[in-house]
Design a protein around this motif. Structure first.
Motif, short mmCIF file in Angstrom:
data_model
loop_
_atom_site.label_atom_id
_atom_site.label_comp_id
_atom_site.label_asym_id
_atom_site.label_seq_id
_atom_site.Cartn_x
_atom_site.Cartn_y
_atom_site.Cartn_z
N THR A 15 -1.87 10.97 3.47
CA THR A 15 -2.58 9.78 3.95
C THR A 15 -3.41 9.08 2.87
O THR A 15 -3.94 8.00 3.12
CB THR A 15 -3.51 10.16 5.11
OG1 THR A 15 -4.40 11.19 4.67
CG2 THR A 15 -2.72 10.64 6.31
N PRO B 161 -10.29 5.06 7.75
CA PRO B 161 -8.99 4.59 7.26
C PRO B 161 -9.01 3.09 6.97
O PRO B 161 -9.59 2.31 7.72
CB PRO B 161 -8.05 4.91 8.43
CG PRO B 161 -8.69 6.06 9.12
CD PRO B 161 -10.17 5.80 9.03
N ILE C 52 -8.00 5.87 2.52
CA ILE C 52 -7.22 6.58 3.52
C ILE C 52 -6.33 5.56 4.21
O ILE C 52 -6.83 4.54 4.70
CB ILE C 52 -8.13 7.27 4.55
CG1 ILE C 52 -9.10 8.23 3.85
CG2 ILE C 52 -7.30 8.02 5.60
CD1 ILE C 52 -10.24 8.70 4.75
#
Length: 270
Positions: A27, A115, A267
């Protein structure tokens, strides 16, 4: 992300250097830009005289060129980069708290647990260090010149990551001035003496014309030592030199007037 750190590959429309870490989670995304592929001219261009990808807005480059370069970079990212006001210190910021154009973005490291939030630092001889925990839940970027290293920027970054749940942390040492080019005085050696007992290993004495103490300092070696001492054992990279690799990298030490590269990590969003 398992790429040879010496590989210059093309990411959409400009070349980058990828970390060569072996255990980065799937990721995590990361790279360092080079001096190629932008709109900047003159000393901010590339070595052949073509336009360059200077990303520093504080080096007297044409502001419109810098904007074009940053826009080009941002088009390849999940969120626009909010660059720090770097001061060669040890302050660690959270990317989620940063606001574009804010005068409070003063720091030399940035981390994220969100993220899509991009962490980035600018360099041109100073050492960029990218971090990730192997779970892929925390990432960080640190700007580590010798002053930042001596003031504990790497230790502060790792501590901040661990405070947010990072367990096993890996690090990559991006392009910086190499040990054959980084001439320093006794003051730099003394700055590390208290925290690095075997400090002389990282400083090679060099003759000087005026008789003063001069050394060739190993910035990469010092960073590895400091990281190993706090339990970060998987440290890769550290095999580039911004001064000697004229065609690939900006270097303030070499050129005086110089652009800046960016080292970025994030991320990946779902």
């Amino acid at each position: 992300m398992k790429s040879d750190s010496k590989s210059i590959i093309d990411l959409a429309s400009f070349p980058v250097v990828l970390p060569n870490w072996q255990h980065a989670p799937a990721t995590v995304r990361a790279f360092t830009t080079t001096r190629h592929g932008g709109a900047s001219l003159g000393p901010y261009g590339d070595a052949s005289g073509s336009a360059g990808l200077n990303l520093g807005d504080h080096v007297n480059d044409n502001p419109n060129a810098v904007k074009q370069n940053r826009d080009k970079l941002n088009r390849q990212l999940p969120s626009d980069v909010i660059f720090l006001s770097q001061v060669h210190g040890n302050i660690v910021l959270d990317a989620n708290d940063l606001a574009a154009g804010s005068v409070s973005n003063i720091g030399d490291a940035v981390l994220s647990t969100q993220p899509g939030k991009v962490c980035a630092v600018l360099t041109a001889d100073c050492l960029p260090v990218l971090f990730a925990d192997i779970s892929g839940k925390v990432v960080a970027a640190a700007h580590a010149g010798w002053r930042g290293l001596a003031s504990g920027v790497l230790q502060h970054t790792v501590a901040a990551m661990r405070a947010r749940g990072a367990q096993e942390i890996i690090a990559w040492l991006g392009p910086a001035i190499g040990p054959q080019e980084f001439e320093v005085g006794r003051d730099v050696l003394d700055a590390f003496a208290a925290q690095v007992p075997d400090v002389q290993i990282y400083f090679k004495a060099k003759a000087s014309r005026d008789g003063s103490e001069k050394y060739l300092a190993d910035l990469y070696g010092l960073a590895r030592k400091l990281l190993n001492d706090i339990g970060v054992e998987q440290v890769s990279g550290g095999d580039r030199c911004t001064v000697s690799e004229v065609t690939e990298f900006y270097s303030y030490r070499r050129d005086g007037i110089s652009g800046r590269m960016a080292s970025l990590i994030w991320i990946a969003p779902d």
